[in-house]
Scaffold this motif. Structure first.
Motif, PDB file in Angstrom:
ATOM      1  N   ARG A 148      -0.765 -15.808 -12.776  1.00  0.00           N
ATOM      2  CA  ARG A 148      -1.964 -16.562 -13.152  1.00  0.00           C
ATOM      3  C   ARG A 148      -2.093 -17.786 -12.253  1.00  0.00           C
ATOM      4  O   ARG A 148      -1.098 -18.305 -11.748  1.00  0.00           O
ATOM      5  N   GLU A 149      -3.333 -18.260 -12.151  1.00  0.00           N
ATOM      6  CA  GLU A 149      -3.607 -19.388 -11.273  1.00  0.00           C
ATOM      7  C   GLU A 149      -2.771 -20.620 -11.625  1.00  0.00           C
ATOM      8  O   GLU A 149      -2.229 -21.284 -10.730  1.00  0.00           O
ATOM      9  N   ASP A 150      -2.650 -20.932 -12.915  1.00  0.00           N
ATOM     10  CA  ASP A 150      -1.888 -22.136 -13.301  1.00  0.00           C
ATOM     11  C   ASP A 150      -0.426 -22.025 -12.868  1.00  0.00           C
ATOM     12  O   ASP A 150       0.173 -22.989 -12.389  1.00  0.00           O
ATOM     13  N   ALA A 151       0.139 -20.828 -12.993  1.00  0.00           N
ATOM     14  CA  ALA A 151       1.530 -20.625 -12.599  1.00  0.00           C
ATOM     15  C   ALA A 151       1.689 -20.739 -11.086  1.00  0.00           C
ATOM     16  O   ALA A 151       2.651 -21.340 -10.587  1.00  0.00           O
ATOM     17  N   ARG A 152       0.731 -20.200 -10.356  1.00  0.00           N
ATOM     18  CA  ARG A 152       0.800 -20.245  -8.887  1.00  0.00           C
ATOM     19  C   ARG A 152       0.681 -21.685  -8.385  1.00  0.00           C
ATOM     20  O   ARG A 152       1.410 -22.097  -7.484  1.00  0.00           O
ATOM     21  N   LEU A 153      -0.217 -22.445  -8.990  1.00  0.00           N
ATOM     22  CA  LEU A 153      -0.401 -23.835  -8.573  1.00  0.00           C
ATOM     23  C   LEU A 153       0.845 -24.666  -8.874  1.00  0.00           C
ATOM     24  O   LEU A 153       1.279 -25.478  -8.062  1.00  0.00           O
ATOM     25  N   ALA A 154       1.423 -24.445 -10.052  1.00  0.00           N
ATOM     26  CA  ALA A 154       2.628 -25.196 -10.425  1.00  0.00           C
ATOM     27  C   ALA A 154       3.765 -24.907  -9.454  1.00  0.00           C
ATOM     28  O   ALA A 154       4.482 -25.815  -9.022  1.00  0.00           O
ATOM     29  N   GLN A 158       5.441 -27.634  -6.846  1.00  0.00           N
ATOM     30  CA  GLN A 158       6.888 -27.851  -6.891  1.00  0.00           C
ATOM     31  C   GLN A 158       7.491 -27.691  -5.496  1.00  0.00           C
ATOM     32  O   GLN A 158       8.328 -28.486  -5.068  1.00  0.00           O
ATOM     33  N   GLU A 159       7.020 -26.673  -4.783  1.00  0.00           N
ATOM     34  CA  GLU A 159       7.531 -26.351  -3.458  1.00  0.00           C
ATOM     35  C   GLU A 159       7.191 -27.464  -2.458  1.00  0.00           C
ATOM     36  O   GLU A 159       8.029 -27.894  -1.678  1.00  0.00           O
ATOM     37  N   VAL A 160       5.931 -27.901  -2.488  1.00  0.00           N
ATOM     38  CA  VAL A 160       5.442 -28.839  -1.481  1.00  0.00           C
ATOM     39  C   VAL A 160       5.764 -30.292  -1.842  1.00  0.00           C
ATOM     40  O   VAL A 160       6.109 -31.087  -0.974  1.00  0.00           O
ATOM     41  N   HIS A 161       5.619 -30.643  -3.138  1.00  0.00           N
ATOM     42  CA  HIS A 161       5.771 -32.043  -3.540  1.00  0.00           C
ATOM     43  C   HIS A 161       7.042 -32.315  -4.336  1.00  0.00           C
ATOM     44  O   HIS A 161       7.313 -33.456  -4.695  1.00  0.00           O
ATOM     45  N   GLY A 162       7.806 -31.249  -4.671  1.00  0.00           N
ATOM     46  CA  GLY A 162       9.035 -31.448  -5.422  1.00  0.00           C
ATOM     47  C   GLY A 162       8.811 -31.738  -6.900  1.00  0.00           C
ATOM     48  O   GLY A 162       9.749 -32.018  -7.638  1.00  0.00           O
ATOM     49  N   THR A 163       7.542 -31.678  -7.341  1.00  0.00           N
ATOM     50  CA  THR A 163       7.206 -31.899  -8.742  1.00  0.00           C
ATOM     51  C   THR A 163       5.883 -31.204  -9.027  1.00  0.00           C
ATOM     52  O   THR A 163       5.128 -30.918  -8.108  1.00  0.00           O
ATOM     53  N   ALA A 164       5.650 -30.897 -10.315  1.00  0.00           N
ATOM     54  CA  ALA A 164       4.376 -30.280 -10.689  1.00  0.00           C
ATOM     55  C   ALA A 164       3.633 -31.200 -11.655  1.00  0.00           C
ATOM     56  O   ALA A 164       2.983 -30.745 -12.589  1.00  0.00           O
ATOM     57  N   ASP A 165       3.721 -32.529 -11.421  1.00  0.00           N
ATOM     58  CA  ASP A 165       2.969 -33.465 -12.269  1.00  0.00           C
ATOM     59  C   ASP A 165       1.478 -33.411 -11.894  1.00  0.00           C
ATOM     60  O   ASP A 165       1.092 -32.706 -10.961  1.00  0.00           O
ATOM     61  N   LEU A 169      -0.298 -31.458  -8.771  1.00  0.00           N
ATOM     62  CA  LEU A 169      -1.140 -30.291  -9.059  1.00  0.00           C
ATOM     63  C   LEU A 169      -2.524 -30.460  -8.431  1.00  0.00           C
ATOM     64  O   LEU A 169      -3.063 -29.531  -7.821  1.00  0.00           O
ATOM     65  N   ALA A 170      -3.077 -31.666  -8.558  1.00  0.00           N
ATOM     66  CA  ALA A 170      -4.406 -31.918  -8.014  1.00  0.00           C
ATOM     67  C   ALA A 170      -4.399 -31.787  -6.496  1.00  0.00           C
ATOM     68  O   ALA A 170      -5.305 -31.197  -5.892  1.00  0.00           O
ATOM     69  N   ALA A 171      -3.337 -32.306  -5.868  1.00  0.00           N
ATOM     70  CA  ALA A 171      -3.240 -32.254  -4.411  1.00  0.00           C
ATOM     71  C   ALA A 171      -3.093 -30.816  -3.925  1.00  0.00           C
ATOM     72  O   ALA A 171      -3.596 -30.447  -2.856  1.00  0.00           O
ATOM     73  N   THR A 172      -2.416 -30.002  -4.707  1.00  0.00           N
ATOM     74  CA  THR A 172      -2.143 -28.624  -4.318  1.00  0.00           C
ATOM     75  C   THR A 172      -3.348 -27.721  -4.558  1.00  0.00           C
ATOM     76  O   THR A 172      -3.611 -26.793  -3.796  1.00  0.00           O
ATOM     77  N   ARG A 173      -4.046 -28.019  -5.630  1.00  0.00           N
ATOM     78  CA  ARG A 173      -5.115 -27.156  -6.114  1.00  0.00           C
ATOM     79  C   ARG A 173      -6.153 -26.768  -5.053  1.00  0.00           C
ATOM     80  O   ARG A 173      -6.369 -25.590  -4.791  1.00  0.00           O
ATOM     81  N   ASP A 174      -6.737 -27.791  -4.439  1.00  0.00           N
ATOM     82  CA  ASP A 174      -7.800 -27.535  -3.463  1.00  0.00           C
ATOM     83  C   ASP A 174      -7.299 -26.664  -2.326  1.00  0.00           C
ATOM     84  O   ASP A 174      -7.952 -25.715  -1.915  1.00  0.00           O
ATOM     85  N   GLN A 175      -6.099 -27.012  -1.845  1.00  0.00           N
ATOM     86  CA  GLN A 175      -5.547 -26.300  -0.690  1.00  0.00           C
ATOM     87  C   GLN A 175      -5.284 -24.832  -1.003  1.00  0.00           C
ATOM     88  O   GLN A 175      -5.674 -23.944  -0.243  1.00  0.00           O
ATOM     89  N   VAL A 176      -4.650 -24.584  -2.141  1.00  0.00           N
ATOM     90  CA  VAL A 176      -4.288 -23.208  -2.499  1.00  0.00           C
ATOM     91  C   VAL A 176      -5.549 -22.377  -2.780  1.00  0.00           C
ATOM     92  O   VAL A 176      -5.692 -21.256  -2.287  1.00  0.00           O
ATOM     93  N   LEU A 177      -6.468 -22.931  -3.552  1.00  0.00           N
ATOM     94  CA  LEU A 177      -7.663 -22.168  -3.912  1.00  0.00           C
ATOM     95  C   LEU A 177      -8.550 -21.926  -2.697  1.00  0.00           C
ATOM     96  O   LEU A 177      -9.141 -20.852  -2.548  1.00  0.00           O
ATOM     97  N   ALA A 178      -8.605 -22.902  -1.788  1.00  0.00           N
ATOM     98  CA  ALA A 178      -9.415 -22.727  -0.574  1.00  0.00           C
ATOM     99  C   ALA A 178      -8.817 -21.626   0.303  1.00  0.00           C
ATOM    100  O   ALA A 178      -9.536 -20.783   0.837  1.00  0.00           O
ATOM    101  N   ARG A 179      -7.489 -21.616   0.409  1.00  0.00           N
ATOM    102  CA  ARG A 179      -6.867 -20.576   1.255  1.00  0.00           C
ATOM    103  C   ARG A 179      -7.053 -19.202   0.613  1.00  0.00           C
ATOM    104  O   ARG A 179      -7.351 -18.224   1.294  1.00  0.00           O
TER     105      ARG A 179
END
Ligand code: C5P
Length: 222
Positions: A148-154, A158-165, A169-179
């Motif tokens: 699911r999208e929420d699991a993929r974003l988390a 975690q991978e990129v920022h070392g946390t899923a706060d 999550l906000a920083a990751t969201r745009d990048q992952v969904l755009a790709r």
């Protein structure tokens, strides 16, 4: 089992790479990361100052790409012209540029040709976006690893920022969904309609459980 081919497709954050490396190690197979090939080409094109919109120039680079892949699942490596780019190809800069390169049909023809040559001898777990459909449609084991999208974003946060706060999550969201959106125009990798492709949803499973599930699928189909 030596000649076995396990084909795995899935979007970013599905846990594909982690799971495929573990499955390959467990079965004593090579590990082929096809995404790394598109990333390596993107790295090389940027390194050489090639205009990524110049389709012919990028296609010519793909044909000439001096790429070496270390396929030991315990320590896979990617080299371009002798330089180890294993870390350099994982940067945001590459992640943001790679879909444009992967959308070049002449590039795909060349990299798919190389991937098929690497898969042909068997004894490999190959992962990507079009392995089950284009690269190895006849593989005895074909798996679509989803989440699911929420699991993929988390996971990606975690991978990129070392946390899923929330901030990560906000920083990751745009990048992952755009790709994902760019990729979905390139390969029909999210199309699970193909007969014989087993879908595994990793949303609520840890790595161990997902690996065990994939190994069960392999055992059932071989
Ligand atoms: O799997 P990974 O995220 O490293 O893949 C990087 C990019 O390479 C994807 O976003 C996609 O654009 C491209 N790709 C592809 N076909 C594959 C594997 C990757 O188009 N088989």
């Amino acid at each position: 089992p030596d000649q076995l081919v396990v084909a795995v497709d899935g979007p970013s954050g599905s846990g594909k790479s982690t799971v495929c490396k573990r499955v390959a190690a467990a079965l004593g197979l090579r590990y082929l990361d096809t995404g790394a090939m598109y990333r390596a080409l993107t790295w090389w094109a940027l390194e050489r100052g090639t205009d990524l919109d110049d389709a012919d120039a990028v296609a010519a680079l793909a044909v000439a790409l001096p790429l070496e892949l270390g396929q030991d699942p315990a320590a896979p490596t990617v080299r371009v012209a002798g330089t180890d780019v294993s870390a350099a190809i994982r940067t945001t800069r590459i992640s943001e540029a790679v879909s444009a390169v992967a959308g070049n049909l002449a590039v795909r023809a060349e990299l798919v040709r190389r991937q098929q040559a690497l898969v042909a001898p068997g004894g490999v777990v190959a992962e990507g976006r079009d392995i089950t459909t284009v690269v190895a449609p006849d593989a005895p084991v074909r798996i679509l690893l989803t989440a699911r999208e929420d699991a993929r974003l988390a996971r990606r946060a975690q991978e990129v920022h070392g946390t899923a706060d929330a901030a990560a999550l906000a920083a990751t969201r745009d990048q992952v969904l755009a790709r994902d959106a760019r990729d979905s125009r390139v390969a029909r990798f999210l199309d699970a309609a193909d007969d014989g492709v087993v879908q595994v949803d990793s949303s609520d499973m840890g790595v161990e459980e997902t690996v065990a599930t994939v190994l069960e699928v392999v055992a059932r189909l071989t």
